[in-house]
Each structure stands twice: as structure tokens, then as C-alpha cells.
Design a protein around this motif. Sequence first.
Motif, PDB file in Angstrom:
ATOM      1  N   ASN A  31     -23.146 -10.710  74.179  1.00 18.36           N
ATOM      2  CA  ASN A  31     -24.337 -11.861  74.015  1.00 18.36           C
ATOM      3  C   ASN A  31     -25.426 -10.328  73.380  1.00 18.36           C
ATOM      4  OD1 ASN A  31     -23.007 -13.513  74.473  1.00 18.36           O
ATOM      5  ND2 ASN A  31     -23.357 -13.912  76.104  1.00 18.36           N
ATOM      6  N   ARG A  47     -29.862  -4.964  65.873  1.00 18.13           N
ATOM      7  CA  ARG A  47     -30.572  -6.060  66.081  1.00 18.13           C
ATOM      8  C   ARG A  47     -32.091  -5.908  66.544  1.00 18.13           C
ATOM      9  NH1 ARG A  47     -32.348 -10.249  70.563  1.00 18.13           N
ATOM     10  NH2 ARG A  47     -31.455 -12.065  69.421  1.00 18.13           N
ATOM     11  N   GLN A  52     -39.300 -14.615  71.012  1.00 15.57           N
ATOM     12  CA  GLN A  52     -37.999 -14.509  72.190  1.00 15.57           C
ATOM     13  C   GLN A  52     -37.816 -15.840  70.705  1.00 15.57           C
ATOM     14  OE1 GLN A  52     -40.180 -18.408  73.973  1.00 15.57           O
ATOM     15  NE2 GLN A  52     -38.112 -18.785  75.576  1.00 15.57           N
ATOM     16  N   ASN A  53     -36.064 -15.329  71.028  1.00 15.56           N
ATOM     17  CA  ASN A  53     -34.652 -16.351  70.313  1.00 15.56           C
ATOM     18  C   ASN A  53     -35.247 -15.759  69.377  1.00 15.56           C
ATOM     19  OD1 ASN A  53     -34.213 -16.997  72.419  1.00 15.56           O
ATOM     20  ND2 ASN A  53     -34.661 -19.220  72.604  1.00 15.56           N
ATOM     21  N   LYS A  54     -36.255 -14.658  68.639  1.00 16.99           N
ATOM     22  CA  LYS A  54     -35.724 -14.483  66.967  1.00 16.99           C
ATOM     23  C   LYS A  54     -35.255 -13.359  66.912  1.00 16.99           C
ATOM     24  CE  LYS A  54     -39.416 -18.334  65.661  1.00 16.99           C
ATOM     25  NZ  LYS A  54     -40.283 -18.335  66.477  1.00 16.99           N
ATOM     26  N   VAL A  70     -31.773 -14.386  62.524  1.00 16.72           N
ATOM     27  CA  VAL A  70     -31.692 -14.944  63.643  1.00 16.72           C
ATOM     28  C   VAL A  70     -32.335 -15.399  64.123  1.00 16.72           C
ATOM     29  CG1 VAL A  70     -29.282 -15.558  65.144  1.00 16.72           C
ATOM     30  CG2 VAL A  70     -29.807 -13.627  63.460  1.00 16.72           C
ATOM     31  N   SER A  71     -32.685 -17.205  64.473  1.00 15.80           N
ATOM     32  CA  SER A  71     -33.189 -17.665  65.358  1.00 15.80           C
ATOM     33  C   SER A  71     -32.469 -18.840  66.335  1.00 15.80           C
ATOM     34  CB  SER A  71     -34.293 -18.623  64.693  1.00 15.80           C
ATOM     35  OG  SER A  71     -33.713 -19.811  63.870  1.00 15.80           O
ATOM     36  N   ASP A  72     -33.324 -19.928  67.335  1.00 14.66           N
ATOM     37  CA  ASP A  72     -32.098 -20.825  67.329  1.00 14.66           C
ATOM     38  C   ASP A  72     -31.820 -21.542  66.772  1.00 14.66           C
ATOM     39  OD1 ASP A  72     -32.509 -19.221  69.964  1.00 14.66           O
ATOM     40  OD2 ASP A  72     -33.804 -21.139  70.359  1.00 14.66           O
ATOM     41  N   GLU A  73     -33.059 -21.902  65.386  1.00 14.74           N
ATOM     42  CA  GLU A  73     -32.377 -23.175  65.024  1.00 14.74           C
ATOM     43  C   GLU A  73     -30.766 -22.434  63.436  1.00 14.74           C
ATOM     44  OE1 GLU A  73     -35.869 -22.067  64.716  1.00 14.74           O
ATOM     45  OE2 GLU A  73     -35.294 -23.784  66.857  1.00 14.74           O
ATOM     46  N   GLU A  74     -30.954 -21.404  62.915  1.00 12.89           N
ATOM     47  CA  GLU A  74     -30.536 -21.409  62.532  1.00 12.89           C
ATOM     48  C   GLU A  74     -29.974 -19.185  62.029  1.00 12.89           C
ATOM     49  OE1 GLU A  74     -32.399 -22.103  58.445  1.00 12.89           O
ATOM     50  OE2 GLU A  74     -34.603 -21.687  58.989  1.00 12.89           O
TER      51      GLU A  74
END
Length: 119
Positions: A31, A47, A52-54, A70-74
Amino acid sequence: MKWLPLIGMCLCVAVILYLAYWVTRRIAMGNMGGAITSGGHMRIYDRLPLGQNKAVVVARVGLRWLVLGVSDEEITLLTELSEEESRIWRQTKQVSSEAAVPKFSDIISDVLRKKNDKK
């Protein structure tokens, strides 16, 4: 004889702890963006975390090289690298990774040289 069950339990606990460590390490490596992750025809090569999470990710899908946001939503396609751009990127990535980590023999020779210079 009365120590045998205690030794057996200690060995079982040690084996369980090692297996838990091994499994979590495998999951984390799969991951993490820093590690190269691969599937059948897809592979993540790099990467860059942005928050945070982006992150920005360089991935190869088949023969196409993609730069993705890349993010949590899309997941958003930022650009697609041409064959020449991907070749240049791979070469510079390889050179920078080799330059970033010095060889163990170089470190030892530097330490020994400095030690001899002090004498």
C-alpha cells in the motif's frame, strides 16, 4: 520437565509475533507509494505525497505512462508521458536513486581514510 510447556508457549508466542510482523509488513509494502507496487499490467513507479491522503503518482498501465493526482475522493489524470519523456524520467530516476544512496564500501573507505588522516 515442568519447563517444557513454558518453553513451548514462548516459542508459540514468538512465532505468532513474527507472523504478525511479516503480514503487516507485506500489507504496508503493498500500500505504500514509496514501494513499487505491481499488478498484472499496471505498476506504480513513484509517489510524491502532497498532504494528508493526497499524492501525485507516476504509473504505467500497459505501455502508457500516466501522472495521476490521487486523493480520498478521486483519481485524476494530470498528464500522460510520451515514450521519450518516460524514457528520460526512468533514466533520471535511476541515476538519482543510485546517487542518493552511497555504497557501503564507499562509506567504509571514507571512514578509514578519515581515521588514517587523524593519525
